[in-house]
Design a protein around this motif. Structure first.
Motif, PDB file in Angstrom:
ATOM      1  N   ARG A 275      28.300 -31.086  -9.795  1.00  0.00           N
ATOM      2  CA  ARG A 275      26.959 -31.635  -9.547  1.00  0.00           C
ATOM      3  C   ARG A 275      25.920 -31.058 -10.498  1.00  0.00           C
ATOM      4  O   ARG A 275      24.970 -31.749 -10.872  1.00  0.00           O
ATOM      5  N   SER A 276      26.074 -29.805 -10.869  1.00  0.00           N
ATOM      6  CA  SER A 276      25.047 -29.152 -11.673  1.00  0.00           C
ATOM      7  C   SER A 276      25.257 -29.356 -13.169  1.00  0.00           C
ATOM      8  O   SER A 276      24.440 -28.901 -13.967  1.00  0.00           O
ATOM      9  N   THR A 277      26.334 -30.047 -13.557  1.00  0.00           N
ATOM     10  CA  THR A 277      26.600 -30.264 -14.984  1.00  0.00           C
ATOM     11  C   THR A 277      26.799 -31.752 -15.261  1.00  0.00           C
ATOM     12  O   THR A 277      25.854 -32.529 -15.184  1.00  0.00           O
ATOM     13  N   TRP A 278      28.024 -32.163 -15.523  1.00  0.00           N
ATOM     14  CA  TRP A 278      28.235 -33.544 -15.958  1.00  0.00           C
ATOM     15  C   TRP A 278      27.986 -34.567 -14.860  1.00  0.00           C
ATOM     16  O   TRP A 278      27.682 -35.727 -15.146  1.00  0.00           O
ATOM     17  N   GLY A 279      28.059 -34.137 -13.603  1.00  0.00           N
ATOM     18  CA  GLY A 279      27.840 -35.074 -12.510  1.00  0.00           C
ATOM     19  C   GLY A 279      26.423 -35.598 -12.422  1.00  0.00           C
ATOM     20  O   GLY A 279      26.178 -36.641 -11.804  1.00  0.00           O
ATOM     21  N   ARG A 280      25.484 -34.895 -13.040  1.00  0.00           N
ATOM     22  CA  ARG A 280      24.097 -35.358 -13.002  1.00  0.00           C
ATOM     23  C   ARG A 280      23.590 -35.740 -14.397  1.00  0.00           C
ATOM     24  O   ARG A 280      22.409 -36.027 -14.575  1.00  0.00           O
ATOM     25  N   SER A 281      24.480 -35.741 -15.387  1.00  0.00           N
ATOM     26  CA  SER A 281      24.026 -35.935 -16.766  1.00  0.00           C
ATOM     27  C   SER A 281      23.630 -37.376 -17.057  1.00  0.00           C
ATOM     28  O   SER A 281      22.787 -37.625 -17.911  1.00  0.00           O
ATOM     29  N   HIS A 282      24.253 -38.330 -16.372  1.00  0.00           N
ATOM     30  CA  HIS A 282      23.936 -39.742 -16.593  1.00  0.00           C
ATOM     31  C   HIS A 282      23.948 -40.448 -15.242  1.00  0.00           C
ATOM     32  O   HIS A 282      24.815 -41.282 -14.953  1.00  0.00           O
ATOM     33  N   ILE A 283      22.989 -40.101 -14.416  1.00  0.00           N
ATOM     34  CA  ILE A 283      22.930 -40.616 -13.048  1.00  0.00           C
ATOM     35  C   ILE A 283      22.902 -42.135 -13.076  1.00  0.00           C
ATOM     36  O   ILE A 283      22.158 -42.758 -13.816  1.00  0.00           O
ATOM     37  N   ALA A 284      23.737 -42.742 -12.238  1.00  0.00           N
ATOM     38  CA  ALA A 284      23.900 -44.184 -12.050  1.00  0.00           C
ATOM     39  C   ALA A 284      24.857 -44.777 -13.078  1.00  0.00           C
ATOM     40  O   ALA A 284      25.607 -45.696 -12.754  1.00  0.00           O
ATOM     41  N   ALA A 285      24.854 -44.334 -14.323  1.00  0.00           N
ATOM     42  CA  ALA A 285      25.855 -44.820 -15.275  1.00  0.00           C
ATOM     43  C   ALA A 285      27.221 -44.267 -14.898  1.00  0.00           C
ATOM     44  O   ALA A 285      28.230 -44.967 -14.971  1.00  0.00           O
ATOM     45  N   VAL A 286      27.260 -43.001 -14.480  1.00  0.00           N
ATOM     46  CA  VAL A 286      28.511 -42.358 -14.063  1.00  0.00           C
ATOM     47  C   VAL A 286      28.332 -41.839 -12.647  1.00  0.00           C
ATOM     48  O   VAL A 286      27.399 -41.090 -12.368  1.00  0.00           O
ATOM     49  N   LEU A 287      29.211 -42.242 -11.775  1.00  0.00           N
ATOM     50  CA  LEU A 287      29.138 -41.857 -10.367  1.00  0.00           C
ATOM     51  C   LEU A 287      30.370 -41.039  -9.993  1.00  0.00           C
ATOM     52  O   LEU A 287      31.452 -41.584  -9.805  1.00  0.00           O
ATOM     53  N   PRO A 288      30.249 -39.715  -9.908  1.00  0.00           N
ATOM     54  CA  PRO A 288      31.375 -38.899  -9.441  1.00  0.00           C
ATOM     55  C   PRO A 288      31.369 -38.800  -7.914  1.00  0.00           C
ATOM     56  O   PRO A 288      30.340 -38.483  -7.312  1.00  0.00           O
ATOM     57  N   CYS A 289      32.514 -39.072  -7.311  1.00  0.00           N
ATOM     58  CA  CYS A 289      32.660 -38.987  -5.857  1.00  0.00           C
ATOM     59  C   CYS A 289      33.844 -38.072  -5.556  1.00  0.00           C
ATOM     60  O   CYS A 289      34.953 -38.302  -6.043  1.00  0.00           O
ATOM     61  N   PHE A 290      33.610 -37.044  -4.752  1.00  0.00           N
ATOM     62  CA  PHE A 290      34.658 -36.068  -4.456  1.00  0.00           C
ATOM     63  C   PHE A 290      35.582 -36.597  -3.361  1.00  0.00           C
ATOM     64  O   PHE A 290      35.113 -37.075  -2.319  1.00  0.00           O
ATOM     65  N   LEU A 291      36.879 -36.504  -3.589  1.00  0.00           N
ATOM     66  CA  LEU A 291      37.881 -37.018  -2.659  1.00  0.00           C
ATOM     67  C   LEU A 291      38.536 -35.851  -1.928  1.00  0.00           C
ATOM     68  O   LEU A 291      39.209 -35.016  -2.548  1.00  0.00           O
ATOM     69  N   VAL A 292      38.331 -35.794  -0.622  1.00  0.00           N
ATOM     70  CA  VAL A 292      38.907 -34.751   0.218  1.00  0.00           C
ATOM     71  C   VAL A 292      39.653 -35.432   1.355  1.00  0.00           C
ATOM     72  O   VAL A 292      39.156 -36.396   1.952  1.00  0.00           O
ATOM     73  N   GLY A 293      40.846 -34.965   1.662  1.00  0.00           N
ATOM     74  CA  GLY A 293      41.670 -35.621   2.662  1.00  0.00           C
ATOM     75  C   GLY A 293      41.097 -35.560   4.068  1.00  0.00           C
ATOM     76  O   GLY A 293      40.568 -34.530   4.492  1.00  0.00           O
ATOM     77  N   LYS A 294      41.253 -36.654   4.802  1.00  0.00           N
ATOM     78  CA  LYS A 294      40.798 -36.694   6.192  1.00  0.00           C
ATOM     79  C   LYS A 294      41.776 -35.965   7.111  1.00  0.00           C
ATOM     80  O   LYS A 294      41.400 -35.436   8.157  1.00  0.00           O
ATOM     81  N   LEU A 295      43.036 -35.937   6.687  1.00  0.00           N
ATOM     82  CA  LEU A 295      44.083 -35.281   7.455  1.00  0.00           C
ATOM     83  C   LEU A 295      44.678 -34.145   6.620  1.00  0.00           C
ATOM     84  O   LEU A 295      44.425 -34.049   5.420  1.00  0.00           O
ATOM     85  N   VAL A 296      45.449 -33.301   7.274  1.00  0.00           N
ATOM     86  CA  VAL A 296      46.218 -32.278   6.584  1.00  0.00           C
ATOM     87  C   VAL A 296      47.681 -32.484   6.958  1.00  0.00           C
ATOM     88  O   VAL A 296      48.013 -32.592   8.147  1.00  0.00           O
ATOM     89  N   LYS A 297      48.530 -32.576   5.943  1.00  0.00           N
ATOM     90  CA  LYS A 297      49.957 -32.791   6.185  1.00  0.00           C
ATOM     91  C   LYS A 297      50.724 -31.509   5.902  1.00  0.00           C
ATOM     92  O   LYS A 297      50.649 -30.969   4.798  1.00  0.00           O
ATOM     93  N   ARG A 298      51.447 -31.019   6.901  1.00  0.00           N
ATOM     94  CA  ARG A 298      52.300 -29.828   6.728  1.00  0.00           C
ATOM     95  C   ARG A 298      53.608 -30.274   6.089  1.00  0.00           C
ATOM     96  O   ARG A 298      54.429 -30.925   6.723  1.00  0.00           O
ATOM     97  N   THR A 299      53.741 -29.938   4.846  1.00  0.00           N
ATOM     98  CA  THR A 299      54.893 -30.385   4.065  1.00  0.00           C
ATOM     99  C   THR A 299      55.793 -29.200   3.749  1.00  0.00           C
ATOM    100  O   THR A 299      55.328 -28.194   3.218  1.00  0.00           O
ATOM    101  N   PRO A 300      57.072 -29.295   4.054  1.00  0.00           N
ATOM    102  CA  PRO A 300      57.966 -28.160   3.790  1.00  0.00           C
ATOM    103  C   PRO A 300      58.198 -27.960   2.294  1.00  0.00           C
ATOM    104  O   PRO A 300      57.965 -28.854   1.481  1.00  0.00           O
TER     105      PRO A 300
END
Length: 411
Positions: free
Chosen positions: A49-74
């Motif tokens: 957010r403090s660097t490239w994410g705000r460098s060209h607001i509206a031309a470039v839209l960064p959206c952070f992807l975080v999982g809604k669930l957590v999967k316990r994988t062996p």
């Protein structure tokens, strides 16, 4: 249309004031980027957010992807830790799904910044790493909520994207080949019976590597025969494609079946990271599903354009940022990303000569060396605002060292 090359949409229109929310907008966005993040990576999100994410607001839209669930994988059957994990009192992970325990904190963060997407059907893998169980949900979100995103991409949250250089490199979307793929292009083969890939080349036989021909305990025989391809893929530190390619994946029956099977798996094969070759494999399968030819990669980003961070070397995979850099990877702190942003900014202003400083780079990029070099080593590179932010980090670190306050967030 590429905002640097004219066309039907002007730069002024694309750089309209105000922040476009990641929840959805009908506004024109030159590039929407799904930034693969994790619940605990709040500092990485601050860095973007403090660097490239705000460098060209509206031309470039960064959206952070975080999982809604957590999967316990062996652990994988070929992992030496697998047997020890299976001997745990509960028998080890078995693919269980549970709500993300950080959901409330992520909701508060999203309410403040509007850029943290916790999408239905997405999941983190509890062992960490970049989860491929979020990728398809991003393409669906673009389809449903960002109807006028021209280019759509994905990157890691420790990547800095040099937006001005990227704008020079990507062609106008209406002039790009219909099945374009931009990034660091490689070849691979993939087995959806093992959920693993192997590095390959355009005319190499799939299933040729030693690992593909191996058989771990409990695995069926002849898995090497299940590898498909070869196909072209883009590495995950940054890639982009026209919106129509994202829609192809979002609507693809094969990709959706694959995602649901992997998300709800309770036995082998389990999906373990490897989102880069997986997305390329989906493109390979989904284009074939539609009776279409393979992807049409744009000229691949070369090592000077996409690389890991280094302070000294000017060659190879690990190298200093330069005017050629488009994606600089392996930036694990706010200070590291701030340093690269300031370095690239200085290189765009040749009239202001700022010679590279190894001391400044080491201080900003590598936490173990921060205390060895004074902030004054960076005063010719950083702005007054950036210097003040770095002083705040040092002050917080000193308070923590003295035990007066709990560990806080970087400025």
């Amino acid at each position: 249309t590429n905002p640097t090359r004219g066309g039907s949409s002007s730069m002024a229109a694309l750089l309209a004031p105000g922040r476009v929310p990641c929840d959805g907008t009908a506004g024109v966005i030159w590039l929407a980027v799904g930034v693969m993040s994790s619940p605990s990576h709040d500092r990485q999100r601050v860095a973007v957010r403090s660097t490239w994410g705000r460098s060209h607001i509206a031309a470039v839209l960064p959206c952070f992807l975080v999982g809604k669930l957590v999967k316990r994988t062996p652990r994988a059957p070929w992992d030496k830790r697998h047997a020890r994990e299976a001997a745990e009192p509960d028998g080890g992970p078995k693919g269980e799904l549970s709500p993300n325990p950080a959901a409330h904190a992520l909701a508060l963060e999203h309410a403040q910044f509007g850029d943290v997407l916790v999408l239905d059907g997405s999941a983190e893998i509890h062992q960490g790493g970049t989860s491929g169980l979020k990728t398809l949900t991003w393409w669906r979100h673009v389809r449903d909520r960002l109807p006028n995103a021209q280019w759509v991409g994905k990157c890691d949250d420790d990547t800095l994207v040099n937006v001005p250089r990227l704008m020079m490199r990507l062609p106008p979307v209406d002039r790009a080949e219909p099945r374009s793929l931009f990034g660091t292009i490689k070849w691979g083969c993939y087995s959806d019976k093992r959920l693993k890939w192997e590095s390959s080349w355009r005319d190499w036989r799939c299933g040729r590597t030693q690992f593909a021909r191996s058989r771990a305990p409990g695995e069926p025989a002849n898995l090497s025969a299940t590898y498909e391809g070869p196909y072209e893929l883009a590495l995950g530190w940054f890639f982009a494609m026209p919106r129509r390619m994202a829609l192809l994946l979002a609507d693809c029956a094969y990709a959706n079946r694959f995602h649901e099977r992997a998300l709800h798996a309770t036995r082998e094969p389990f999906l373990r990271k490897e989102d880069d070759p997986l997305n390329g494999f989906w493109l390979y399968k989904c284009l074939r599903e539609k009776g279409m030819p393979p992807v049409q990669p744009l000229p691949s980003m070369r090592e000077p354009e996409a690389h890991n961070m280094a302070c000294i070397s000017s060659r190879g995979l690990y190298r200093r940022p330069s005017n050629a850099s488009i994606a600089v990877h392996f930036l694990k702190t706010v200070s590291a990303m701030r340093y690269v942003a300031a370095t690239l900014r200085a290189k765009r202003q040749p009239a202001i000569a700022v010679p590279p400083s190894r001391r400044c780079c080491s201080r900003m990029v590598w936490p173990s060396e921060r205390a060895q070099h004074p902030l004054e080593a960076c005063e010719r590179l950083l702005s007054a605002e950036e210097m003040e932010a770095e002083r705040a980090i040092d002050a917080a670190a000193e308070r923590n060292r003295l035990g007066r306050t709990p560990r806080g967030h970087e400025a």
